[in-house]
Scaffold this motif. Structure first.
Motif, PDB file in Angstrom:
ATOM      1  N   LEU A  23      68.062  46.978  47.121  1.00 43.67           N
ATOM      2  CA  LEU A  23      69.105  46.256  46.403  1.00 43.67           C
ATOM      3  C   LEU A  23      70.323  47.137  46.193  1.00 43.67           C
ATOM      4  O   LEU A  23      70.199  48.343  45.961  1.00 43.67           O
ATOM      5  CB  LEU A  23      68.583  45.789  45.039  1.00 43.67           C
ATOM      6  CG  LEU A  23      67.342  44.895  45.026  1.00 43.67           C
ATOM      7  CD1 LEU A  23      66.954  44.581  43.586  1.00 43.67           C
ATOM      8  CD2 LEU A  23      67.602  43.608  45.802  1.00 43.67           C
ATOM      9  N   ALA A  24      71.491  46.522  46.248  1.00 42.85           N
ATOM     10  CA  ALA A  24      72.739  47.230  45.991  1.00 42.85           C
ATOM     11  C   ALA A  24      73.396  46.645  44.740  1.00 42.85           C
ATOM     12  O   ALA A  24      73.793  45.479  44.727  1.00 42.85           O
ATOM     13  CB  ALA A  24      73.675  47.117  47.199  1.00 42.85           C
TER      14      ALA A  24
ATOM     15  N   GLU B  77      75.375  47.594  32.054  1.00 43.22           N
ATOM     16  CA  GLU B  77      75.107  46.240  31.577  1.00 43.22           C
ATOM     17  C   GLU B  77      74.459  45.402  32.677  1.00 43.22           C
ATOM     18  O   GLU B  77      73.539  44.620  32.408  1.00 43.22           O
ATOM     19  CB  GLU B  77      76.409  45.582  31.114  1.00 43.22           C
ATOM     20  CG  GLU B  77      76.977  46.168  29.831  1.00 43.22           C
ATOM     21  CD  GLU B  77      78.331  45.582  29.484  1.00 43.22           C
ATOM     22  OE1 GLU B  77      78.568  45.308  28.292  1.00 43.22           O
ATOM     23  OE2 GLU B  77      79.144  45.390  30.426  1.00 43.22           O
ATOM     24  N   LYS B  78      74.950  45.577  33.891  1.00 42.32           N
ATOM     25  CA  LYS B  78      74.404  44.814  35.020  1.00 42.32           C
ATOM     26  C   LYS B  78      72.928  45.137  35.224  1.00 42.32           C
ATOM     27  O   LYS B  78      72.097  44.244  35.417  1.00 42.32           O
ATOM     28  CB  LYS B  78      75.203  45.150  36.279  1.00 42.32           C
ATOM     29  CG  LYS B  78      74.990  44.198  37.445  1.00 42.32           C
ATOM     30  CD  LYS B  78      75.885  44.566  38.602  1.00 42.32           C
ATOM     31  CE  LYS B  78      75.862  43.519  39.702  1.00 42.32           C
ATOM     32  NZ  LYS B  78      76.589  42.296  39.327  1.00 42.32           N
TER      33      LYS B  78
ATOM     34  N   GLU C  56      59.870  37.283  43.634  1.00 44.57           N
ATOM     35  CA  GLU C  56      60.453  37.247  42.288  1.00 44.57           C
ATOM     36  C   GLU C  56      61.726  38.086  42.233  1.00 44.57           C
ATOM     37  O   GLU C  56      62.752  37.667  41.675  1.00 44.57           O
ATOM     38  CB  GLU C  56      59.449  37.766  41.256  1.00 44.57           C
ATOM     39  CG  GLU C  56      58.194  36.923  41.095  1.00 44.57           C
ATOM     40  CD  GLU C  56      58.444  35.632  40.319  1.00 44.57           C
ATOM     41  OE1 GLU C  56      59.609  35.317  40.032  1.00 44.57           O
ATOM     42  OE2 GLU C  56      57.453  34.942  40.016  1.00 44.57           O
ATOM     43  N   VAL C  57      61.675  39.276  42.813  1.00 42.26           N
ATOM     44  CA  VAL C  57      62.837  40.165  42.808  1.00 42.26           C
ATOM     45  C   VAL C  57      63.999  39.526  43.569  1.00 42.26           C
ATOM     46  O   VAL C  57      65.158  39.628  43.145  1.00 42.26           O
ATOM     47  CB  VAL C  57      62.473  41.537  43.422  1.00 42.26           C
ATOM     48  CG1 VAL C  57      63.722  42.397  43.596  1.00 42.26           C
ATOM     49  CG2 VAL C  57      61.463  42.264  42.543  1.00 42.26           C
ATOM     50  N   ILE C  58      63.701  38.862  44.685  1.00 44.53           N
ATOM     51  CA  ILE C  58      64.754  38.193  45.458  1.00 44.53           C
ATOM     52  C   ILE C  58      65.450  37.130  44.617  1.00 44.53           C
ATOM     53  O   ILE C  58      66.686  37.042  44.578  1.00 44.53           O
ATOM     54  CB  ILE C  58      64.167  37.565  46.733  1.00 44.53           C
ATOM     55  CG1 ILE C  58      63.759  38.659  47.731  1.00 44.53           C
ATOM     56  CG2 ILE C  58      65.173  36.616  47.391  1.00 44.53           C
ATOM     57  CD1 ILE C  58      63.037  38.140  48.964  1.00 44.53           C
ATOM     58  N   GLN C  59      64.669  36.311  43.928  1.00 43.17           N
ATOM     59  CA  GLN C  59      65.240  35.258  43.093  1.00 43.17           C
ATOM     60  C   GLN C  59      66.118  35.835  41.990  1.00 43.17           C
ATOM     61  O   GLN C  59      67.220  35.353  41.729  1.00 43.17           O
ATOM     62  CB  GLN C  59      64.123  34.413  42.483  1.00 43.17           C
ATOM     63  CG  GLN C  59      63.474  33.447  43.464  1.00 43.17           C
ATOM     64  CD  GLN C  59      62.437  32.574  42.772  1.00 43.17           C
ATOM     65  OE1 GLN C  59      61.669  33.047  41.930  1.00 43.17           O
ATOM     66  NE2 GLN C  59      62.401  31.304  43.134  1.00 43.17           N
ATOM     67  N   ILE C  60      65.613  36.875  41.328  1.00 43.75           N
ATOM     68  CA  ILE C  60      66.350  37.484  40.220  1.00 43.75           C
ATOM     69  C   ILE C  60      67.628  38.146  40.719  1.00 43.75           C
ATOM     70  O   ILE C  60      68.682  38.051  40.085  1.00 43.75           O
ATOM     71  CB  ILE C  60      65.455  38.501  39.480  1.00 43.75           C
ATOM     72  CG1 ILE C  60      64.265  37.774  38.844  1.00 43.75           C
ATOM     73  CG2 ILE C  60      66.241  39.258  38.415  1.00 43.75           C
ATOM     74  CD1 ILE C  60      63.198  38.699  38.291  1.00 43.75           C
ATOM     75  N   ALA C  61      67.529  38.817  41.851  1.00 49.83           N
ATOM     76  CA  ALA C  61      68.708  39.476  42.415  1.00 49.83           C
ATOM     77  C   ALA C  61      69.790  38.451  42.758  1.00 49.83           C
ATOM     78  O   ALA C  61      70.980  38.673  42.499  1.00 49.83           O
ATOM     79  CB  ALA C  61      68.312  40.278  43.651  1.00 49.83           C
TER      80      ALA C  61
ATOM     81  N   HIS D 198      71.518  37.238  39.581  1.00 43.44           N
ATOM     82  CA  HIS D 198      72.428  38.220  38.971  1.00 43.44           C
ATOM     83  C   HIS D 198      73.486  38.729  39.955  1.00 43.44           C
ATOM     84  O   HIS D 198      74.191  39.696  39.652  1.00 43.44           O
ATOM     85  CB  HIS D 198      71.620  39.394  38.417  1.00 43.44           C
ATOM     86  CG  HIS D 198      70.838  39.062  37.186  1.00 43.44           C
ATOM     87  ND1 HIS D 198      71.398  39.023  35.922  1.00 43.44           N
ATOM     88  CD2 HIS D 198      69.525  38.739  37.027  1.00 43.44           C
ATOM     89  CE1 HIS D 198      70.466  38.699  35.033  1.00 43.44           C
ATOM     90  NE2 HIS D 198      69.316  38.531  35.675  1.00 43.44           N
ATOM     91  N   GLU D 199      73.572  38.073  41.103  1.00 45.98           N
ATOM     92  CA  GLU D 199      74.563  38.438  42.120  1.00 45.98           C
ATOM     93  C   GLU D 199      74.464  39.898  42.525  1.00 45.98           C
ATOM     94  O   GLU D 199      75.456  40.624  42.632  1.00 45.98           O
ATOM     95  CB  GLU D 199      75.980  38.106  41.635  1.00 45.98           C
ATOM     96  CG  GLU D 199      76.197  36.624  41.360  1.00 45.98           C
ATOM     97  CD  GLU D 199      77.618  36.304  40.938  1.00 45.98           C
ATOM     98  OE1 GLU D 199      78.374  37.255  40.662  1.00 45.98           O
ATOM     99  OE2 GLU D 199      77.972  35.112  40.889  1.00 45.98           O
TER     100      GLU D 199
END
Length: 223
Positions: free
Chosen positions: A45-46, A65-66, A113-118, A121-122
């Motif tokens: 992830l970036a 914050e991000k 799950e991580v893909i959906q959350i990422a 949150h853009e």
């Protein structure tokens, strides 16, 4: 997209001045299952913050914050941000743009799950790739010999059927790649929507099993 496990030879023949030369060159690929089990997936992830951009509703969101908002959402899914590894070599700060790279390894459900959350949150998803268990060098030698023997057998078969008396191995190229027995490579899928749909449809047992294929290309001369 690579989507096959070779059950038999692919051969590419090319003749150079066949009417003038007796020697014909033959390339043959031999393959051998490496037996290297898939132990999960890795997602990169970036986290990117551009100081020139400001959300009209919530204002400017800093890097901290991000990451904090991302971590809060992860916790609701039972995934810990502390298990993400920060890449020190890929992090950068260029003027008003700050970037931090994190890698997480988990099973298909966790990665989905991580893909959906990422996406929510853009956060940019750089890649998703399978992770295989490391094999000992002695095991790799065994797989290479197995693949080479298959290449020799098939080259000999082709040579005899084409009417040549001799088939000589001149050189060997290692063309090893790791593919899933189930016919897909998550890293090669086009689009994260396809990746998410695929991972969500698979059971943990299916998604975390697999094998590697050891490929050897033999370069032969027939005459």
């Amino acid at each position: 997209m690579k989507k096959i496990i070779f059950s038999f030879l692919f051969a590419f023949l090319y003749l150079t001045g066949f009417t003038q030369h007796k020697t014909v060159h033959l390339k043959v690929m031999g393959s051998c299952p490496s037996g290297s089990p898939k132990i999960g997936y890795a997602i990169k992830l970036a986290f990117i913050v551009d100081k020139n951009k400001c959300d009209p509703l919530i204002g400017f969101v800093s890097m901290e914050e991000k990451k904090h908002h991302f971590e809060e959402t992860l916790n609701t899914k039972g995934v810990k941000f502390s298990n993400f590894e920060k890449s020190l070599t890929e992090c950068k700060f260029d003027g008003n743009i700050q970037q931090e790279i994190y890698v997480y390894k988990g099973d298909s459900i966790q990665i989905a799950e991580v893909i959906q959350i990422a996406k929510h949150h853009e956060i940019k998803i750089n890649s998703v790739s399978p992770v295989y268990e490391n094999k000992m060098l002695a095991d790799q030698d065994e797989f290479a010999i197995c693949a080479l023997e298959q290449a020799i057998q098939k080259a000999t078969y082709i040579s005899k059927n084409l009417g040549y008396k001799n088939c000589i191995l001149r050189s060997v190229d290692d063309d090893t790649s790791y593919l899933s027995l189930y016919g897909f490579d998550p890293e090669m899928l086009e689009g994260m929507e396809s990746m998410l749909a695929l991972l969500s449809s698979m059971s943990p047992e299916t998604a975390n099993s697999g094998t590697g294929i050891y490929n050897i290309i033999g370069n032969f001369e027939m005459y």
